[in-house]
Design an enzyme around this catalytic site. Structure first.
Site, PDB file in Angstrom:
ATOM      1  N   LYS A 193      33.087   4.145 -46.714  1.00 45.06           N
ATOM      2  CA  LYS A 193      34.482   3.807 -46.416  1.00 45.06           C
ATOM      3  C   LYS A 193      34.568   2.489 -45.669  1.00 45.06           C
ATOM      4  CE  LYS A 193      37.847   4.637 -43.100  1.00 45.06           C
ATOM      5  NZ  LYS A 193      38.480   3.401 -43.474  1.00 45.06           N
ATOM      6  N   GLY A 246      31.740   0.740 -35.428  1.00 43.49           N
ATOM      7  CA  GLY A 246      33.131   0.482 -35.076  1.00 43.49           C
ATOM      8  C   GLY A 246      33.316   0.542 -33.575  1.00 43.49           C
ATOM      9  N   SER A 247      34.536   0.835 -33.176  1.00 46.36           N
ATOM     10  CA  SER A 247      34.851   0.789 -31.749  1.00 46.36           C
ATOM     11  C   SER A 247      34.251   1.981 -31.008  1.00 46.36           C
ATOM     12  CB  SER A 247      36.368   0.788 -31.568  1.00 46.36           C
ATOM     13  OG  SER A 247      36.902   1.971 -32.106  1.00 46.36           O
ATOM     14  N   THR A 248      34.032   1.792 -29.720  1.00 45.79           N
ATOM     15  CA  THR A 248      33.502   2.876 -28.892  1.00 45.79           C
ATOM     16  C   THR A 248      34.484   4.046 -28.852  1.00 45.79           C
ATOM     17  OG1 THR A 248      32.108   1.407 -27.614  1.00 45.79           O
ATOM     18  CG2 THR A 248      32.784   3.443 -26.528  1.00 45.79           C
ATOM     19  N   GLU A 249      35.774   3.716 -28.797  1.00 45.54           N
ATOM     20  CA  GLU A 249      36.790   4.774 -28.710  1.00 45.54           C
ATOM     21  C   GLU A 249      36.686   5.729 -29.905  1.00 45.54           C
ATOM     22  OE1 GLU A 249      40.687   3.091 -28.793  1.00 45.54           O
ATOM     23  OE2 GLU A 249      41.639   5.051 -28.658  1.00 45.54           O
ATOM     24  N   VAL A 250      36.643   5.163 -31.119  1.00 43.10           N
ATOM     25  CA  VAL A 250      36.559   6.017 -32.314  1.00 43.10           C
ATOM     26  C   VAL A 250      35.168   6.649 -32.398  1.00 43.10           C
ATOM     27  CG1 VAL A 250      36.653   6.044 -34.840  1.00 43.10           C
ATOM     28  CG2 VAL A 250      38.331   4.714 -33.555  1.00 43.10           C
ATOM     29  N   GLY A 251      34.134   5.901 -32.012  1.00 45.29           N
ATOM     30  CA  GLY A 251      32.768   6.419 -32.066  1.00 45.29           C
ATOM     31  C   GLY A 251      32.586   7.666 -31.212  1.00 45.29           C
ATOM     32  N   GLU A 268      27.094   2.866 -34.019  1.00 42.73           N
ATOM     33  CA  GLU A 268      26.901   1.464 -33.619  1.00 42.73           C
ATOM     34  C   GLU A 268      28.238   0.979 -33.095  1.00 42.73           C
ATOM     35  OE1 GLU A 268      24.081  -0.128 -33.754  1.00 42.73           O
ATOM     36  OE2 GLU A 268      22.925   1.326 -34.910  1.00 42.73           O
ATOM     37  N   CYS A 302      29.848  -7.605 -32.614  1.00 43.55           N
ATOM     38  CA  CYS A 302      29.564  -6.557 -31.623  1.00 43.55           C
ATOM     39  C   CYS A 302      28.597  -7.055 -30.552  1.00 43.55           C
ATOM     40  CB  CYS A 302      29.001  -5.330 -32.307  1.00 43.55           C
ATOM     41  SG  CYS A 302      27.609  -5.704 -33.378  1.00 43.55           S
ATOM     42  N   GLU A 396      35.398  -4.916 -23.737  1.00 45.68           N
ATOM     43  CA  GLU A 396      35.073  -5.726 -24.914  1.00 45.68           C
ATOM     44  C   GLU A 396      36.353  -6.389 -25.427  1.00 45.68           C
ATOM     45  OE1 GLU A 396      34.337  -3.788 -28.741  1.00 45.68           O
ATOM     46  OE2 GLU A 396      32.588  -5.073 -28.993  1.00 45.68           O
TER      47      GLU A 396
HETATM   48  P1  NAD Z   1      37.443   0.961 -35.506  1.00 46.23           P
HETATM   49  O1  NAD Z   1      36.663   1.922 -34.705  1.00 46.23           O
HETATM   50  O2  NAD Z   1      38.900   0.909 -35.316  1.00 46.23           O
HETATM   51  O3  NAD Z   1      37.237   1.257 -37.078  1.00 46.23           O
HETATM   52  C1  NAD Z   1      35.970   1.281 -37.655  1.00 46.23           C
HETATM   53  C2  NAD Z   1      36.016   2.151 -38.893  1.00 46.23           C
HETATM   54  O4  NAD Z   1      36.304   3.486 -38.511  1.00 46.23           O
HETATM   55  C3  NAD Z   1      37.090   1.758 -39.902  1.00 46.23           C
HETATM   56  O5  NAD Z   1      36.620   1.965 -41.208  1.00 46.23           O
HETATM   57  C4  NAD Z   1      38.194   2.739 -39.574  1.00 46.23           C
HETATM   58  O6  NAD Z   1      39.071   2.971 -40.667  1.00 46.23           O
HETATM   59  C5  NAD Z   1      37.401   3.986 -39.238  1.00 46.23           C
HETATM   60  N1  NAD Z   1      38.108   4.958 -38.400  1.00 46.23           N
HETATM   61  C6  NAD Z   1      39.125   4.726 -37.532  1.00 46.23           C
HETATM   62  N2  NAD Z   1      39.506   5.886 -36.960  1.00 46.23           N
HETATM   63  C7  NAD Z   1      38.717   6.857 -37.463  1.00 46.23           C
HETATM   64  C8  NAD Z   1      38.611   8.269 -37.248  1.00 46.23           C
HETATM   65  N3  NAD Z   1      39.421   8.893 -36.402  1.00 46.23           N
HETATM   66  N4  NAD Z   1      37.662   8.943 -37.912  1.00 46.23           N
HETATM   67  C9  NAD Z   1      36.815   8.316 -38.755  1.00 46.23           C
HETATM   68  N5  NAD Z   1      36.879   6.994 -39.017  1.00 46.23           N
HETATM   69  C10 NAD Z   1      37.810   6.271 -38.370  1.00 46.23           C
HETATM   70  O7  NAD Z   1      36.726  -0.434 -35.283  1.00 46.23           O
HETATM   71  P2  NAD Z   1      37.188  -1.848 -35.825  1.00 46.23           P
HETATM   72  O8  NAD Z   1      38.351  -2.257 -35.007  1.00 46.23           O
HETATM   73  O9  NAD Z   1      37.315  -1.798 -37.316  1.00 46.23           O
HETATM   74  O10 NAD Z   1      35.895  -2.742 -35.499  1.00 46.23           O
HETATM   75  C11 NAD Z   1      35.702  -3.364 -34.308  1.00 46.23           C
HETATM   76  C12 NAD Z   1      34.742  -2.595 -33.434  1.00 46.23           C
HETATM   77  O11 NAD Z   1      33.500  -2.379 -34.115  1.00 46.23           O
HETATM   78  C13 NAD Z   1      34.365  -3.332 -32.172  1.00 46.23           C
HETATM   79  O12 NAD Z   1      34.434  -2.476 -31.070  1.00 46.23           O
HETATM   80  C14 NAD Z   1      32.923  -3.770 -32.406  1.00 46.23           C
HETATM   81  O13 NAD Z   1      32.181  -3.977 -31.255  1.00 46.23           O
HETATM   82  C15 NAD Z   1      32.406  -2.668 -33.242  1.00 46.23           C
HETATM   83  N6  NAD Z   1      31.229  -3.109 -34.012  1.00 46.23           N
HETATM   84  C16 NAD Z   1      29.990  -2.653 -33.645  1.00 46.23           C
HETATM   85  C17 NAD Z   1      28.849  -3.090 -34.317  1.00 46.23           C
HETATM   86  C18 NAD Z   1      27.467  -2.598 -33.938  1.00 46.23           C
HETATM   87  O14 NAD Z   1      26.533  -2.738 -34.746  1.00 46.23           O
HETATM   88  N7  NAD Z   1      27.254  -2.053 -32.766  1.00 46.23           N
HETATM   89  C19 NAD Z   1      28.978  -3.975 -35.370  1.00 46.23           C
HETATM   90  C20 NAD Z   1      30.248  -4.419 -35.707  1.00 46.23           C
HETATM   91  C21 NAD Z   1      31.372  -3.966 -35.022  1.00 46.23           C
END
Ligand code: NAD
Length: 497
Positions: A193, A246-251, A268, A302, A396
């Site tokens: 996705k 993705g973001s820490t919040e969603v992670g 990540e 990131c 961040e």
């Molecule tokens: P995000 O967490 O908003 O979204 C990331 C992905 O998760 C998207 O595909 C989104 O549709 C999906 N998503 C959102 N809510 C979800 C849920 N409830 N359940 C399952 N999936 C969901 O992040 P973003 O704004 O797209 O990306 C930016 C963030 O990603 C930054 O915090 C950045 O630091 C982080 N990031 C980390 C790395 C790493 O390797 N550590 C690399 C790149 C980006």
């Protein structure tokens, strides 16, 4: 017209033509519409819509997971060598379509074409080719047992099954390729996705996956909102692992949801990476590297080095050099731009909000700030007089903003480590000095997943990458990344019977 120009124009025509049709999902080898209608994709360099994308539902996710489950038997029936060959072919196809993919990624994210070509697409192809090799190199071990007896004991590595791969918007193609090819090398099948706002290169990747000869259903692509499609992937009982970036919040939410059913997950997440510069460093090398370590991809990285600790003795000259470097970077949509826009107006307002909060809390704006006009551009920004408690230092930003702090001869290495480690995050760090014991002492003590000595942020397909603390759990890349898509099973034979 010369041949090179004709090829370029033909590629542009192909990309334009690709974007005239609504982008669809790949389920079981077929391109399908989602159940939740369509949305527009916005070009961040202009704010104008440039394509339409279908939106998936929970039922679409279920169909994709079932297809991946069925295809598991087909994929695992192939020999590891054949699986390696198919993944390798995908890497070659990414190489062969590099110009087209770069144009598409540039449109998809707004990043300059040269960056999309040199970093995103090149990295995606390299990663697929590197990961293909692991398909034939994942093995268990024989072990000598501690207990007395006539035993033969061994471990085998087995694929986890269906993997859900969830990708953010800052580097859509390389992250999609990395997660997918690592999972495939381990013998897993995939439901992938992309972020809802940057699906274009992932959809084209799906076409290349089929062209490479990877069987239908082995990789499925679902499109739509994280709260719908992403959640459905995380909740699906047949999905054995979620590989999330993705973001820490969603992670954190995904980690909690996975824990409830003991689903495996690797996360990540975000970062707030420290960069430490000593007076003995090669400053001519450090200035551009530190600058691009935070300003590259307009700070939407990131591992961006966003917290600079520079020795007082070189503070003035180093900050002036970084600011001079920042001021000559070309920000815009033109083909020769160094930096593109932020991904969305929301992201731009977030970044400007952090700059404003820094100023409110007493920081000095050395250079950078807003660029008015169409598109979501922010100039590379340097701020001094910052302290560790400021919001812009703790959180961040995910934008081109460097926060500068100083240390001096009175600062012990343990004190410096304490300041650098004073963060919820722990993704990466870089240290600039020619003193080997200083460098290694700091490298050992920094609470991060990766330390770069005399070099800035970079991700290599051969090297494990991931975070500690709130930057996540698990590793991607290298054999460590591929092994995370397998489970170890122990087999013990009693030879005495
Ligand atoms: P995000 O967490 O908003 O979204 C990331 C992905 O998760 C998207 O595909 C989104 O549709 C999906 N998503 C959102 N809510 C979800 C849920 N409830 N359940 C399952 N999936 C969901 O992040 P973003 O704004 O797209 O990306 C930016 C963030 O990603 C930054 O915090 C950045 O630091 C982080 N990031 C980390 C790395 C790493 O390797 N550590 C690399 C790149 C980006």
């Amino acid at each position: 017209m010369n041949t090179e120009l004709m090829v370029k124009n033909a590629t542009q025509v192909k990309v334009d033509e690709f974007l005239t049709r609504p982008l669809r999902m790949l389920i079981d080898g077929a391109w399908v519409d989602g159940e939740h209608g369509e949305r527009e994709l916005i070009d961040p360099t202009t704010g104008a819509a440039f394509a339409r994308v279908t939106r998936g539902s929970e039922a679409n996710v279920d169909a994709a997971v079932r297809a991946a489950e069925r295809a598991g038997a087909v994929w695992r029936e192939l020999t590891p060598a054949r699986r390696a060959e198919l993944i390798h072919r995908l890497g070659e196809l990414i190489h062969e379509h590099a110009d087209e993919l770069a144009l598409l990624e540039s449109k998809n994210t707004g990043k300059p074409l040269s960056q999309a070509r040199m970093f995103d697409v090149a990295h995606a192809a390299e990663t697929a080719i590197a990961n293909s090799g692991w398909a034939t190199r994942l093995n268990g071990e024989t072990r000598d047992m501690s207990r007395p007896g006539d035993w033969h004991a061994m471990t085998i590595r087995q694929p986890l099954g269906v993997v859900g791969a969830i990708v953010p918007w800052n580097a859509p193609l390389p992250m999609a390729v990395n997660k997918t090819t690592a999972a495939l090398a381990a013998g897993c099948t995939v439901v992938l996705k992309p972020a809802e706002i940057t699906p274009a290169t992932t959809v084209r990747l799906g076409e290349l996956i089929l062209e490479a000869g990877i069987p239908a259903g082995v990789v499925n692509i679902v499109l739509g909102a994280g709260s719908v499609v992403g959640e459905a992937m995380v909740q699906h009982p047949t999905v054995a692992k979620i590989s999330f970036t993705g973001s820490t919040e969603v992670g954190v939410r995904i980690g909690q949801a996975c824990a409830a059913s003991m689903k495996k997950c690797s996360l990540e997440l975000g970062g707030k990476s420290p960069v430490i510069v000593f007076p003995d460093a090669n400053l001519a090398k450090a200035v551009p590297a530190v600058a691009m370590g935070i300003f590259g991809n307009s700070g939407q990285v990131c591992a961006a080095g966003s917290r600079l600790f520079v020795h007082q003795a070189i503070h003035e000259e180093f900050v002036a050099a970084i600011a001079q470097f920042a001021n000559q970077l070309r920000v815009g949509a033109a083909g020769d731009a160094d930096l593109g826009p932020l991904i969305s107006d929301t992201q731009k307002q977030t970044v400007l909000g952090y700059i404003e909060s820094g100023i409110q809390e007493g920081a000095t704006l050395v250079c950078g700030g807003d660029i008015t006009g169409p598109g979501y551009f922010v100039r590379p920004t340097v701020m001094t007089d910052v302290h560790a408690d400021m919001k812009m230092v703790r959180e961040e930003i995910f934008g081109p903003v460097l926060a500068v702090q100083t240390f001096d001869d009175e600062t012990s290495l343990s004190e410096l480590l304490a300041r650098a480690n004073d963060s919820d995050y722990g993704l990466s760090a870089s240290v600039w000095t020619r003193d080997i014991s200083t460098a290694l002492t700091l490298a050992r003590g920094l609470e991060v997943g990766t330390v770069r000595l005399n070099s800035a942020v970079g991700i290599d397909p051969a090297l494990p990458f991931g975070g500690v603390k709130m930057s996540g759990t698990g590793r991607e890349n290298g054999i460590e990344g591929v092994e995370q898509f397998t489970e170890i099973k122990t087999i013990v034979i009693d030879l005495s019977s």
